[in-house]
Scaffold this motif. Sequence first.
Motif, PDB file in Angstrom:
ATOM      1  N   ASN A  60       0.817  -1.205   0.000  1.00 40.69           N
ATOM      2  CA  ASN A  60       0.000   0.000   0.000  1.00 40.69           C
ATOM      3  C   ASN A  60       0.856   1.263   0.000  1.00 40.69           C
ATOM      4  O   ASN A  60       0.621   2.196   0.760  1.00 40.69           O
ATOM      5  N   ARG A  61       1.855   1.311  -0.833  1.00 40.30           N
ATOM      6  CA  ARG A  61       2.725   2.480  -0.883  1.00 40.30           C
ATOM      7  C   ARG A  61       2.095   3.628  -1.647  1.00 40.30           C
ATOM      8  O   ARG A  61       2.429   4.780  -1.406  1.00 40.30           O
ATOM      9  N   PHE A  62       1.233   3.301  -2.568  1.00 40.69           N
ATOM     10  CA  PHE A  62       0.633   4.337  -3.404  1.00 40.69           C
ATOM     11  C   PHE A  62      -0.608   4.875  -2.702  1.00 40.69           C
ATOM     12  O   PHE A  62      -1.682   4.281  -2.769  1.00 40.69           O
ATOM     13  N   ALA A  63      -0.460   5.958  -2.006  1.00 41.74           N
ATOM     14  CA  ALA A  63      -1.587   6.529  -1.262  1.00 41.74           C
ATOM     15  C   ALA A  63      -1.460   8.045  -1.217  1.00 41.74           C
ATOM     16  O   ALA A  63      -1.339   8.637  -0.144  1.00 41.74           O
ATOM     17  N   GLU A  66       0.411   2.990 -13.758  1.00 39.46           N
ATOM     18  CA  GLU A  66       0.667   1.589 -14.120  1.00 39.46           C
ATOM     19  C   GLU A  66       1.119   0.797 -12.911  1.00 39.46           C
ATOM     20  O   GLU A  66       2.047   1.175 -12.212  1.00 39.46           O
ATOM     21  N   GLU A  67       0.434  -0.327 -12.667  1.00 39.36           N
ATOM     22  CA  GLU A  67       0.846  -1.207 -11.584  1.00 39.36           C
ATOM     23  C   GLU A  67       0.559  -2.662 -11.955  1.00 39.36           C
ATOM     24  O   GLU A  67       1.397  -3.341 -12.496  1.00 39.36           O
ATOM     25  N   GLY A  68      -0.670  -3.154 -11.724  1.00 32.45           N
ATOM     26  CA  GLY A  68      -0.956  -4.558 -11.946  1.00 32.45           C
ATOM     27  C   GLY A  68      -1.583  -4.849 -13.291  1.00 32.45           C
ATOM     28  O   GLY A  68      -1.731  -3.967 -14.148  1.00 32.45           O
ATOM     29  N   PHE A 109      -7.089   5.458  -7.963  1.00 33.41           N
ATOM     30  CA  PHE A 109      -5.925   5.522  -7.081  1.00 33.41           C
ATOM     31  C   PHE A 109      -6.126   4.623  -5.868  1.00 33.41           C
ATOM     32  O   PHE A 109      -5.178   4.001  -5.374  1.00 33.41           O
ATOM     33  N   ASP A 110      -7.367   4.554  -5.357  1.00 31.21           N
ATOM     34  CA  ASP A 110      -7.653   3.659  -4.232  1.00 31.21           C
ATOM     35  C   ASP A 110      -7.383   2.211  -4.621  1.00 31.21           C
ATOM     36  O   ASP A 110      -6.842   1.433  -3.822  1.00 31.21           O
TER      37      ASP A 110
END
Length: 308
Positions: A6-9, A47-49, A74-75
């Motif tokens: 959960n780094r992207f917050a 971009e992530e998963g 973003f959530d």
Amino acid sequence: MTAQENRFAPDLSALSRSEWLTALRRIGEDFGFAESLGKKHAGIFVEEGDTLLVSFESMGAIETLSDTRTPLGFDMVGTRGWSSLSLLSRGDTWFRDPELYAFFDQLLDDGFFDEFETVIFYGAGPAGYAAGAYSVAAPGARVMMLQPQATLDPRITEWDDRFIEMRRQSFTDRYGYAPDMIEAAQQGYVLYDPRERLDSMHAALFARPNVTRLRMPFMGTALQADLRALDLLPSLLTAVAEDRLTTETFARVLRARRDHPPYLRRLLARLDAEGRKGLARRLCRNVVARMEAPRFRRRLAQLEAPDD
């Protein structure tokens, strides 16, 4: 980065509107891309998963509904490890803009959506229309729409007098009639309150073999706000991604509304309007037994008074 980390917050709640727009653009540039799409629209990709959420949201709705003033996607990046493509609008535009048509044409030509195992289009109201309309750019996608309009072409929906100012806008050119555009989707979901006549009429236009209409009686005309207040959108979107959102699953998730005061007030108002005192009494007893609810306690006292 994993979903658990959960780094992207990002939290943009303290920024001014100009600072907020700059911060969103910078996030896109750092994690994917940011595109200005004319004067009223923008696209932010993170971009992530290998699951992509394509969300359509107005800037005003983000500022009102999100504690961190960030798009819904973003959530999902932070909690689920998904990728996010957020299409933003200044006001309710129904995302009808040639620059957006060109943007989705380019994504299609580039094979952008082919890079993801699962693609979900999401929006509410005017943005729900856009989610359905633009989903045609990603055949096989899933689409979740909250009380969407099918079109505002007066030749089809002249009975909808809520958005008369949009009747000059073309809904018959590119990415036009949303119910036709979702025919290429793997599955579509339309969430609506059947007691809201105009929303229900639009929902009926989405009747297709690959569309499931999910009823939310007594939830009113602000479904996105209520679902966000109940924190149900992430679980619903996850169920869509995992192909397990059925009418039964939806009914179980929606049981959370039993603790949602706006829903309970609407239900009581309807029972009172219909003169159903017995059911109103049972509802008030149930509510006051579970929560602090002065309005329901007062109404229960009235219903149980000897002269009532």
